[in-house]
Design an enzyme around this catalytic site. Structure first.
Site, short mmCIF file in Angstrom:
data_model
loop_
_atom_site.label_atom_id
_atom_site.label_comp_id
_atom_site.label_asym_id
_atom_site.label_seq_id
_atom_site.Cartn_x
_atom_site.Cartn_y
_atom_site.Cartn_z
N HIS A 211 -1.52 -2.91 -7.11
CA HIS A 211 -2.17 -2.65 -5.82
C HIS A 211 -3.67 -2.85 -5.93
CE1 HIS A 211 -3.31 0.35 -2.47
NE2 HIS A 211 -2.99 -0.81 -1.93
N ASN B 16 -4.12 5.78 -1.20
CA ASN B 16 -3.77 5.86 0.23
C ASN B 16 -3.19 7.22 0.62
OD1 ASN B 16 -4.62 3.45 1.52
ND2 ASN B 16 -3.14 2.36 0.25
N SER C 297 0.83 -1.21 0.00
CA SER C 297 0.00 0.00 0.00
C SER C 297 0.86 1.25 0.00
CB SER C 297 -0.88 0.03 1.26
OG SER C 297 -1.65 -1.12 1.35
N GLU D 69 -4.32 -0.16 -8.77
CA GLU D 69 -3.34 0.90 -9.05
C GLU D 69 -2.08 0.21 -9.57
OE1 GLU D 69 -3.61 4.66 -6.03
OE2 GLU D 69 -3.14 2.76 -5.10
#
Ligand SMILES: NC(=O)c1ccc[n+]([C@@H]2O[C@H](COP(=O)([O-])OP(=O)(O)OC[C@H]3O[C@@H](n4cnc5c(N)ncnc54)[C@H](O)[C@@H]3O)[C@@H](O)[C@H]2O)c1
Length: 288
Positions: A142, A193, A121, A154
């Protein structure tokens, strides 16, 4: 169409089991590596439960679930990843642990075009790539939690990721798994994130200061902003340990106070209150 048929998943926790599930439902041969037999048993139970639930929602037969389950193998030995064409690392969000996995994968995976991907992450892909002798084949793929239900991936290329690795990874995520791909530069937290974590940390600071109760903070964002769940319930779903680790990586990279983990989050992780996966976080849950 993607030529990737044999997938390895290292780490069969919340994310690894979801990644294994979607790859198996997409007809791929999947091998999951966990650290010991009890963790393999837990991974297997999680996948079976999730697949059965997903099959009901998608009107799939028991036979289809059985076939998908039969495509997933389990091992405790990383050497069994030798013949994989794509390996997705999904171990805990700890840099040392991930560096060791990448260094070992580099030694065991035979195909020199194989893609070594991380589901991290927040840890820069460049660091993981440099633990291998083939940084051109290392990329961030991701996924989002829960993997079978979330449509986004991602894709994160490092300065050294080669074009073939990028295009084959994108093709796999879109054509095979049916995910929507967004691309981010290799900065801690990537897109989602970097935006989400400061919001979650703010909600924990709000709770910690006694400003409002957990329930009222969450109801505020669900009813006031139409979010599907409040920030504290979402932190419980992500895992407080994972949230803390991601915040620490973001803080280390940018040194911005908005990424600094609040003490309450650290104390809860030290106490083993990790959210849904441990049965208690900001709320309590039936043990899984
Ligand atoms: N939880 C989320 O919402 C979420 C979302 C996107 C990405 N991620 C990322 O995915 C990764 C995994 O997170 P998670 O939530 O699944 O964590 P988790 O704690 O549920 O699972 C991690 C698993 O890795 C296993 N493990 C540890 N070291 C290992 C090794 N060397 N080899 C094989 N297995 C090993 C552990 O036994 C555990 O089962 C992290 O990098 C995290 O940042 C998490």
């Amino acid at each position: 169409m993607s030529d990737i048929e044999r997938i390895g998943v290292v780490g069969g926790g919340l994310m690894g089991s979801g990644i294994a599930e979607v790859c198996a439902f997409a007809g791929r041969d999947v091998l999951v590596r966990e650290i010991d037999t009890p963790m393999i048993d837990a991974t297997q139970r999680r996948i079976e439960k999730s697949m059965t639930r997903a099959a009901k929602a998608r009107d799939q037969s028991e036979a289809e679930v059985g076939e998908a389950l039969a495509r997933i193998g389990y091992t405790t030995d990383l050497k069994d990843m030798a013949d994989r064409q794509l390996v997705v690392e999904a171990v805990i969000e700890a840099e040392e642990e991930k560096l060791a996995v990448f260094s070992d994968l580099d030694k065991v995976v035979v195909d020199d075009t194989a893609i070594l991907a991380s589901n991290t992450s927040s840890i820069p892909i460049m660091k993981l790539a440099m633990a291998t002798g083939r940084p051109g084949q290392v990329i961030g793929i991701h996924f989002f939690n829960p993997v079978p239900r979330m449509g986004l991936v991602e894709l994160v290329t490092s300065l050294l990721t080669n074009e073939e690795t990028e295009s084959r990874s994108a093709e796999f995520a879109t054509d095979v798994l049916g995910k929507q791909v967004i691309r981010s530069q290799d900065r801690a937290g990537f897109i989602v994130n970097a935006l989400l974590i400061p919001y979650l940390l703010s909600s924990i600071r709000m709770l910690e200061s006694g400003f409002a109760t957990a329930e009222h903070i969450d109801v505020g964002m669900v009813e006031g902003c139409h979010h599907p769940m409040g920030p504290l319930a979402l932190t419980d779903l992500i895992g407080l340990d994972t949230t803390l680790a991601v915040a620490e990586s973001l803080y280390e990279e940018f040194k911005e106070p908005l990424y600094a983990p609040p003490p309450l989050l650290s104390r809860m992780v030290e106490a083993g209150l990790l959210g849904r996966k441990s049965g208690r976080g900001f709320y309590t849950y039936d043990a899984r």
